[in-house]
Design a protein around this motif. Structure first.
Motif, short mmCIF file in Angstrom:
data_model
loop_
_atom_site.label_atom_id
_atom_site.label_comp_id
_atom_site.label_asym_id
_atom_site.label_seq_id
_atom_site.Cartn_x
_atom_site.Cartn_y
_atom_site.Cartn_z
N SER A 1 -9.95 15.08 11.82
CA SER A 1 -9.53 14.85 11.24
C SER A 1 -8.63 15.97 11.05
CB SER A 1 -10.77 15.43 9.96
OG SER A 1 -10.70 16.73 9.43
N GLU B 1 -9.77 14.71 3.12
CA GLU B 1 -9.59 13.71 4.08
C GLU B 1 -10.10 12.72 3.66
OE1 GLU B 1 -7.23 14.02 8.81
OE2 GLU B 1 -8.07 15.20 7.69
N ARG C 1 -9.80 2.10 1.31
CA ARG C 1 -9.43 3.40 2.06
C ARG C 1 -10.00 3.18 3.04
NH1 ARG C 1 -5.94 7.52 3.81
NH2 ARG C 1 -7.44 9.85 4.46
N ARG D 1 -8.37 11.12 -3.90
CA ARG D 1 -8.04 9.49 -5.34
C ARG D 1 -8.90 8.77 -4.71
NH1 ARG D 1 -4.08 12.27 -2.47
NH2 ARG D 1 -2.34 12.33 -3.32
N CYS D 2 -9.89 8.75 -4.26
CA CYS D 2 -10.70 7.77 -4.08
C CYS D 2 -12.42 8.02 -3.89
CB CYS D 2 -10.35 7.82 -2.25
SG CYS D 2 -8.96 7.08 -1.88
N ASN E 1 -9.51 2.46 6.66
CA ASN E 1 -8.15 3.58 7.96
C ASN E 1 -9.04 4.11 8.84
OD1 ASN E 1 -6.13 4.12 6.58
ND2 ASN E 1 -7.22 5.30 5.10
N ASP F 1 -9.16 11.18 0.14
CA ASP F 1 -7.64 10.70 -0.27
C ASP F 1 -7.33 12.25 -0.77
OD1 ASP F 1 -5.01 11.17 0.21
OD2 ASP F 1 -5.05 8.63 -0.85
N ASP F 2 -7.82 13.50 -0.94
CA ASP F 2 -7.92 14.90 -1.30
C ASP F 2 -7.84 13.97 -2.94
OD1 ASP F 2 -7.05 17.11 -2.41
OD2 ASP F 2 -4.54 16.52 -2.61
N LYS G 1 -11.94 1.50 -4.73
CA LYS G 1 -11.03 2.56 -3.87
C LYS G 1 -11.47 3.15 -2.98
CE LYS G 1 -7.95 4.02 -7.63
NZ LYS G 1 -6.83 4.51 -7.23
#
Length: 374
Positions: free
Chosen positions: A161, A314, A356, A320-321, A359, A317-318, A352
């Motif tokens: 990460s 990470e 994500r 968001r997910c 990735n 996503d801080d 979400k």
């Protein structure tokens, strides 16, 4: 036809840790038409030892984790880096040379690598944890300087990460080139495995997966269960994994009176049916470089609550997910309760998380790894 590149991976053993699992996932997907791969392990113990692909040449430093093996590592540490026993055994096992030598885990794997780095045209080491918050590898070296010398001898350091990569410089000030490559999460394969067993739950179910050790902080989950018990929520918690803290955790579970709502399922070769049917996945870790279990939950569309670590921030996503919390019991309780009380919010984070997880797709990660070898 071009000759195959010779690759040597190094890891201490094949016990049920995340890094070991990631390595086996990586080896299963290697292009063996282009690479000849060898795997050096200190001793052939662990649940994954039978999962090594047949194309991989296995080299064991010792037959098992017996007295001589432990003595060799103790001598290195006790005599400030004196490594006659380890060097002797390594030179007996490693005869040729390699295009690339990779220690796939920090600690003893890096130590072994440092003793045979002359065998590799290129030397790469992997760091799977956030050493600024969980410097567990200090136990493998006589001092910080000895560990720093091992890292200094590498041509490149790979982190799982970006945050763990940034935090590494707080511990070691080095000029070695660094890069970040996320761990592989083969969502399609996981989905197939998740259908291998039928699992059903009678009430809202929260799942956690990991080695039962201090850094995973599963005791926190037991205190959270007690809060839900006091609030009379119809909810159950299940912990999948084994480790040295199992007895203490079960004792605490009984002391808190939550043994009827917390289940210890032990190690599971295939935890995915249990994970997929869960309403929420929770990580209470004190430190993570990259939580494989969080990534797998995301791939299965299970909403996640996690304490803030380099890896969870990470991966999610801080925030968001998924829901990120501080490390105290009250914060974790509130984070889980948000999802228990709000089905719409659970669906939002599940969607979400699924998006994500792309990735960490296999093809994307393997391409990055092959680029290291160019």
């Amino acid at each position: 036809m071009m000759p195959k590149k010779e690759i040597l991976f190094i890891i201490e053993n094949l016990r049920g840790g995340g890094a070991e699992k990631v390595l086996l996932d990586l080896l299963r997907r290697f292009d063996y038409s282009l690479y000849h791969v060898s795997l050096l392990i200190a001793y052939p113990d662990g649940v994954y030892k039978n999962d090594i692909p047949k194309e991989v040449e296995l080299i064991s430093l010792y037959k098992r984790n017996h007295t001589f093996c432990r003595k060799a590592f103790r001598y290195y540490k006790r005599y400030n880096g004196f490594s006659f026993l380890l060097k002797y055994q390594l030179r007996k096992r490693i005869n040729g040379s390699y295009d690339i030598v990779i220690s796939f885990l920090e600690g003893r794997a890096l130590l072994l690598h440092s003793l045979i780095k002359d065998k590799g045209a290129v030397n790469i080491t992997w760091v799977h944890c956030d050493l600024s918050t969980y410097h567990w590898t200090a136990a493998a070296f006589p001092n910080l300087s000895a560990e720093k010398r091992c890292y200094s001898g590498m041509d490149k350091i790979v982190f799982v990460s970006y945050q763990a990569m940034a935090n590494f410089s707080k511990v070691f000030d080095l000029s070695v080139p660094v890069t970040c490559i996320y761990n592989i999460i083969d969502t399609e394969y996981i989905k197939v495995l998740a259908e291998k067993e039928e699992v059903s739950y009678s009430c809202f179910t929260v799942t956690s997966i990991g080695t039962l050790n201090r850094v995973k902080a599963f005791d926190k989950l037991l205190y959270v269960a007690k809060r839900f018990s006091n609030a009379e929520y119809p909810i159950r918690f299940q912990i999948i994994g084994e480790g040295d803290y199992e007895r203490q955790l079960k004792k605490l579970c009984n002391e808190l009176g939550v043994q009827n709502m917390v289940s210890f399922l032990g190690f599971k070769d295939n935890p995915y049916p249990y994970l997929k049917k869960s309403d929420v996945y929770v990580s209470t870790s004190l430190s993570e470089g990259f939580s494989l279990a969080i990534g797998e939950a995301m791939g299965l569309g299970v909403p996640v609550v996690a304490t803030r670590t380099a890896g969870s921030v990470e991966l999610l996503d801080d925030g968001r997910c998924g829901i990120l919390t501080e490390h105290d019991d009250e914060a974790v309780y509130r984070g889980i309760k948000l999802l228990v009380d709000d089905e719409k919010l659970r669906r939002k984070y599940a969607e979400k998380a699924t998006a994500r997880s792309g990735n960490f797709a296999v093809d994307k990660v393997m391409q990055q790894i092959y680029q290291l070898f160019d």
